[in-house]
Design an enzyme around this catalytic site. Sequence first.
Site, PDB file in Angstrom:
ATOM      1  N   TYR A 286       3.469   1.040  -1.238  1.00 32.69           N
ATOM      2  CA  TYR A 286       2.679   0.678  -0.061  1.00 32.69           C
ATOM      3  C   TYR A 286       1.189   0.858  -0.353  1.00 32.69           C
ATOM      4  CZ  TYR A 286       0.748   0.926   4.669  1.00 32.69           C
ATOM      5  OH  TYR A 286      -0.005   0.734   5.795  1.00 32.69           O
TER       6      TYR A 286
ATOM      7  N   LYS B 103      -1.997  -1.926  -0.507  1.00 31.04           N
ATOM      8  CA  LYS B 103      -3.237  -1.814   0.261  1.00 31.04           C
ATOM      9  C   LYS B 103      -4.454  -1.747  -0.659  1.00 31.04           C
ATOM     10  CE  LYS B 103      -1.729  -1.933   4.498  1.00 31.04           C
ATOM     11  NZ  LYS B 103      -2.148  -3.015   5.426  1.00 31.04           N
TER      12      LYS B 103
ATOM     13  N   SER C 263      -5.406   1.435   4.186  1.00 32.48           N
ATOM     14  CA  SER C 263      -4.720   2.720   4.328  1.00 32.48           C
ATOM     15  C   SER C 263      -5.307   3.759   3.383  1.00 32.48           C
ATOM     16  CB  SER C 263      -3.230   2.539   4.021  1.00 32.48           C
ATOM     17  OG  SER C 263      -2.575   3.783   3.890  1.00 32.48           O
TER      18      SER C 263
END
Length: 277
Positions: free
Chosen positions: A174, A178, A151
């Site tokens: 998040y 990643k 991402s």
Amino acid sequence: MRRFEGRRALVTGASRGIGAGIAERLAAEGADVVLVARTLEPDSHPLGGSLRETAQRLARYGTRVETLTADLSDEESRSRIVPRAVELLGGPVDVLVNNAAAAIYQPLADYPLRRRRLVFEVNVHAPLDLAQAVLPGMREAGAGWIVNLSSATTRHAPGPPFELVEPGTAMAVYGASKAALDRITHGLGAELHGTGIRVNTVQPAAAVLSEGAARLVGDTIRPDQVESLEEMVEGAVALCACPEDVTGQVTVSLELIRDWGLTVHGLDARPLAGAGA
């Protein structure tokens, strides 16, 4: 184009969005595919999509398509994925696509530990567990392709003052997960270099408004911050067939398309109208 004829692929998060798109493209190019997700039946998830629906779309390509329900946040559940996939496919996995992800956006000041653990369980530990599980078969075959979906949230915002993209710091956990996946990809690629097993990540250059992404950020994103599902899939499947010297790389979909001179195809593997190299 039948690049994956005779190959066996395992794709997680294949009930909708990018995962379903990658699975369809692999099947369209000849791969036998096991689809993995939590949602088996239609109309049983608020975002829509299901393994059953993805499998029905892929049936037209004439390859073997199997479904496997699993919860990637649960160690015991995910430990059964690769052995069962090998049974369903009739042989070891040649291509592993770790697409499934847990995206829980919340400001860091009150981000609970339980949610942090869930995000890292799905986004970091599960991909590595699945990679470790497919390695023996890939080593024996002398070849394999592991592609992890990353991402753009791994990138740091300049500042202060900080130029944050919505939803700002709520994406930090998040993005951190990643970033950890990127580092593991690099390390595993370096560790396996020379074995014929390629390990890479690909991230979108811009948002891909899959069902989940549209729900999370769809109202806050500009048209110039979006790329098509087909573009993201093009970059991902290129890494599913990359040469042996492409490994341990953290790549970006649109940059791969540009640098490798790729033509963007539809999910059915036909060139899109007006698409060029």
